[in-house]
Design a protein around this motif. Structure first.
Motif, PDB file in Angstrom:
ATOM      1  N   PHE A 283       1.232  -1.265  -0.236  1.00 42.90           N
ATOM      2  CA  PHE A 283       0.189  -0.439   0.079  1.00 42.90           C
ATOM      3  C   PHE A 283       0.881   1.189  -0.061  1.00 42.90           C
ATOM      4  O   PHE A 283       0.492   2.260   0.260  1.00 42.90           O
ATOM      5  CB  PHE A 283      -0.700  -0.061   1.130  1.00 42.90           C
ATOM      6  CG  PHE A 283      -2.140  -1.372   1.408  1.00 42.90           C
ATOM      7  CD1 PHE A 283      -3.152  -0.903   0.454  1.00 42.90           C
ATOM      8  CD2 PHE A 283      -1.874  -3.067   1.985  1.00 42.90           C
ATOM      9  CE1 PHE A 283      -4.099  -2.155   0.598  1.00 42.90           C
ATOM     10  CE2 PHE A 283      -1.891  -3.249   2.635  1.00 42.90           C
ATOM     11  CZ  PHE A 283      -3.785  -3.248   1.359  1.00 42.90           C
ATOM     12  N   THR A 285       2.560   2.324  -2.069  1.00 46.86           N
ATOM     13  CA  THR A 285       3.017   3.573  -3.128  1.00 46.86           C
ATOM     14  C   THR A 285       2.135   3.642  -3.762  1.00 46.86           C
ATOM     15  O   THR A 285       1.126   4.326  -5.076  1.00 46.86           O
ATOM     16  CB  THR A 285       3.289   2.927  -5.144  1.00 46.86           C
ATOM     17  OG1 THR A 285       3.113   1.066  -4.553  1.00 46.86           O
ATOM     18  CG2 THR A 285       5.560   2.003  -3.906  1.00 46.86           C
ATOM     19  N   LEU A 286       0.852   3.302  -3.262  1.00 42.92           N
ATOM     20  CA  LEU A 286      -1.240   3.784  -3.513  1.00 42.92           C
ATOM     21  C   LEU A 286      -1.363   5.091  -2.837  1.00 42.92           C
ATOM     22  O   LEU A 286      -0.800   5.858  -2.001  1.00 42.92           O
ATOM     23  CB  LEU A 286      -2.119   2.334  -3.102  1.00 42.92           C
ATOM     24  CG  LEU A 286      -1.618   1.516  -3.364  1.00 42.92           C
ATOM     25  CD1 LEU A 286      -2.534   0.109  -2.998  1.00 42.92           C
ATOM     26  CD2 LEU A 286      -1.568   0.720  -5.109  1.00 42.92           C
ATOM     27  N   ASN A 287      -2.421   5.367  -3.949  1.00 39.43           N
ATOM     28  CA  ASN A 287      -3.368   6.181  -3.298  1.00 39.43           C
ATOM     29  C   ASN A 287      -3.317   7.083  -2.196  1.00 39.43           C
ATOM     30  O   ASN A 287      -4.098   5.304  -2.041  1.00 39.43           O
ATOM     31  CB  ASN A 287      -4.579   6.625  -4.465  1.00 39.43           C
ATOM     32  CG  ASN A 287      -5.187   8.282  -4.245  1.00 39.43           C
ATOM     33  OD1 ASN A 287      -5.291   8.719  -3.099  1.00 39.43           O
ATOM     34  ND2 ASN A 287      -5.320   8.973  -4.776  1.00 39.43           N
ATOM     35  N   VAL A 291      -6.314   3.984  -0.279  1.00 37.66           N
ATOM     36  CA  VAL A 291      -6.484   2.775   1.166  1.00 37.66           C
ATOM     37  C   VAL A 291      -7.084   3.748   2.406  1.00 37.66           C
ATOM     38  O   VAL A 291      -7.507   2.331   3.200  1.00 37.66           O
ATOM     39  CB  VAL A 291      -4.989   3.532   1.383  1.00 37.66           C
ATOM     40  CG1 VAL A 291      -4.446   1.970   2.715  1.00 37.66           C
ATOM     41  CG2 VAL A 291      -3.895   2.729  -0.280  1.00 37.66           C
ATOM     42  N   ASP A 343      -3.208   3.285 -11.411  1.00 35.47           N
ATOM     43  CA  ASP A 343      -2.063   1.569 -10.967  1.00 35.47           C
ATOM     44  C   ASP A 343      -3.501   0.955 -11.184  1.00 35.47           C
ATOM     45  O   ASP A 343      -5.102   1.178 -10.930  1.00 35.47           O
ATOM     46  CB  ASP A 343      -1.950   1.641  -9.528  1.00 35.47           C
ATOM     47  CG  ASP A 343      -1.251   0.424  -9.118  1.00 35.47           C
ATOM     48  OD1 ASP A 343      -0.006   0.503  -9.776  1.00 35.47           O
ATOM     49  OD2 ASP A 343      -1.531  -0.353  -9.107  1.00 35.47           O
ATOM     50  N   GLU A 346      -4.959   0.108  -8.242  1.00 32.15           N
ATOM     51  CA  GLU A 346      -6.285   1.282  -7.626  1.00 32.15           C
ATOM     52  C   GLU A 346      -6.971   1.019  -8.285  1.00 32.15           C
ATOM     53  O   GLU A 346      -8.458   1.131  -7.496  1.00 32.15           O
ATOM     54  CB  GLU A 346      -5.165   2.036  -7.214  1.00 32.15           C
ATOM     55  CG  GLU A 346      -3.783   2.459  -7.029  1.00 32.15           C
ATOM     56  CD  GLU A 346      -3.036   4.198  -6.803  1.00 32.15           C
ATOM     57  OE1 GLU A 346      -3.939   4.871  -8.426  1.00 32.15           O
ATOM     58  OE2 GLU A 346      -2.772   4.848  -6.250  1.00 32.15           O
ATOM     59  N   LYS A 392      -1.548  -8.956  -3.398  1.00 32.96           N
ATOM     60  CA  LYS A 392      -2.160  -7.929  -4.330  1.00 32.96           C
ATOM     61  C   LYS A 392      -3.000  -9.118  -4.674  1.00 32.96           C
ATOM     62  O   LYS A 392      -3.872  -8.507  -5.366  1.00 32.96           O
ATOM     63  CB  LYS A 392      -0.950  -7.807  -5.401  1.00 32.96           C
ATOM     64  CG  LYS A 392      -0.261  -6.467  -5.402  1.00 32.96           C
ATOM     65  CD  LYS A 392       0.475  -5.792  -6.604  1.00 32.96           C
ATOM     66  CE  LYS A 392       1.300  -4.381  -5.769  1.00 32.96           C
ATOM     67  NZ  LYS A 392       2.856  -4.387  -7.313  1.00 32.96           N
TER      68      LYS A 392
END
Length: 489
Positions: A283, A285-287, A291, A343, A346, A392
């Protein structure tokens, strides 16, 4: 009757008895009267059978615990005579109104969530309007009759529903031309018409009513000057139109209530070790906004599953505030008709959270709301693949299954089913019980989603003509292009 004369100078006991006996003659002559002592010993119980078929005890007299009490059940009236409606009901109307009340009694909330949410009073003001306003009464009857008609698989709206709808428009036009143009009841009727058109699948017509409702709110000085119950209805209608048409919402998430209770739910979740999963490197590198929404959805499901450790139930109004606020935040991240997030994971999380939300936005008759664009977007996300990373893959599996539940009946293509199967095999999940253990780590309400999830799993099996068994196992295919289902041994 002959005259009898009494000497007033001598009024003794015998004379008084003679007077009483003479007076009683004529009126009561020949009649017999039961003993008062026997009447007292014979207890009675009378019950009123109301339209909801619940018996209400009126009186019960018991002379002794050892004596058996006789019971008499009596139907008084037609079940509606105890209510005061804004219109006079004829024989046919009474039958329809009974059907409407029976329908409303069991269609306004999800019984699967009664253990966690107190829906008592959540529809209070709207039920009151049925008895107070003639236009709202006709609108409600028309809407319920239409839904019942649809549940009975009748293609055309009933004549009775159309007649009540016609009365609704006539009365609304009278209201809009008079002093009650901006009253609470008038706005409630317009909101009802907005919902009625959505129930019928006529969203464009419903949008016309909704825009009129927003204009009325502006003339009242804004949503802040309306009753909270009506404001909540406007926010929810705005959200559902945005989800259906794939557009942005008209209002901003920061203006909505519900933030404080979501923060409390998150604090409760952080006390459990499961929250640590969302601190993993997947998580980072995710928005982060997305999250956060995922964690808030998990916090809500954690509470509704009864794991938060907090006693008591969520209030029905508060519960809907939470749903609408989460929905606004998800739409603000990326509306359905936008290019989507950059992504692929995402996108899967975003659609999974939206699917989770829509399963809680139950429509009339406790059905999942219909959002065609959501089904279309899940067809796209099902072409993606995250088989190289366990965490993932678990997220992806949850997104696909919750999406399949939300769009059950819309998404019948092989690709979604094949991808669910392939991801399950990659994670070495061979039965529904194995899959359910993974799903419990994500936003998933057991009482609401388990049954639909099992139905989806059975549907996947039936697509391959697999014999029905209590537990279904799958064997790993030799390639991504060939998938085989086998019954459990």
């Amino acid at each position: 009757m002959p005259f009898e004369f009494i000497d007033n100078a001598i009024i003794n006991g015998a004379a008084r008895k003679q007077i009483r006996s003479h007076v009683a003659k004529g009126k009561n002559v020949g009649k017999t009267h039961p003993s008062r002592r026997k009447q007292h010993r014979a207890g009675t119980k009378i019950t009123l059978a109301l339209c909801n078929k619940r018996a209400v005890d009126v009186e019960k007299y018991t002379a002794s615990e050892e004596e058996e009490v006789s019971e008499v059940e009596r139907q008084i009236g037609d079940g509606l005579s105890v209510y005061s409606f804004p219109v006079e009901l004829n024989y046919q109307s009474k039958g329809l109104v009974k059907t409407v009340f029976n329908f409303l009694n069991g269609s306004l909330d999800a019984p699967e969530l009664h253990h966690a949410i107190d829906f008592t009073g959540a529809a209070g003001i709207w039920v009151q309007y049925i008895f107070l306003d003639e236009a709202y009464f006709h609108c409600t009857v028309a809407m319920c009759a239409t839904v019942v008609n649809a549940l009975l698989s009748r293609e055309k709206d009933s004549l009775a529903a159309m007649r009540h709808l016609s009365d609704t428009f006539r009365l609304v036009n009278e209201k809009l031309s008079g002093e009650d143009a901006l009253s609470d009841t008038t706005m409630a009727v317009i909101n009802g018409l907005t919902h009625f058109e959505r129930v019928r699948g006529q969203h464009l017509q419903g949008l016309v009513h909704f825009k009129g409702l927003l204009r009325m709110a502006e003339l009242r000085g804004g949503l802040a000057n309306l009753k909270p119950a009506l404001t909540q209805k406007i926010y929810r209608a705005d959200l559902e139109f945005a989800l259906f048409f794939g557009t942005a919402t008209r209002f901003k998430a920061k203006d909505l209530p519900g933030g404080a209770i979501i923060s409390c739910l998150r604090v409760a979740l952080e006390q459990h070790q499961q929250h640590e999963f969302y601190r993993s490197g997947v998580f980072e590198t995710l928005n982060m906004g997305l999250v956060d929404i995922l964690i808030d959805c998990l916090s809500l499901s954690w509470r509704l599953n009864g794991r938060s450790g907090h006693g008591g139930k969520l209030d029905g109004y508060t519960y809907h505030d939470i749903l609408v606020l989460i929905g606004y935040r998800l739409v603000s991240v990326s509306p359905f008709n936008s290019p989507g997030l950059g992504d692929p994971l995402e996108n899967a999380i975003h659609l999974g959270c939206l699917a989770f939300l829509t399963t809680l936005l139950l429509g009339f008759g406790r059905k999942f709301s219909h959002f065609p664009i959501l089904a279309r977007n899940f067809r796209s996300v099902s072409h993606q693949c995250f088989l190289e990373h366990k965490e993932k893959s678990e997220l992806y599996l949850w997104s696909l299954i919750i999406g399949g539940i939300a769009t059950l009946g819309d998404v019948d293509d092989w690709c979604l089913m094949a991808r669910i199967l392939e991801t399950s095999l990659t994670l070495d999940l061979h039965t529904w019980e194995d899959v359910a253990r993974i799903l419990s780590r994500f936003p998933w309400i057991h009482s609401l989603h388990n049954g639909a999830g099992q139905l989806l799993w059975a549907k996947l099996r039936s697509l391959h003509n697999t014999p029905a068994t209590n537990v279904t196992e799958v064997t790993k295919p030799s390639s991504h292009n060939q998938v085989q289902l086998l019954p459990a041994l």
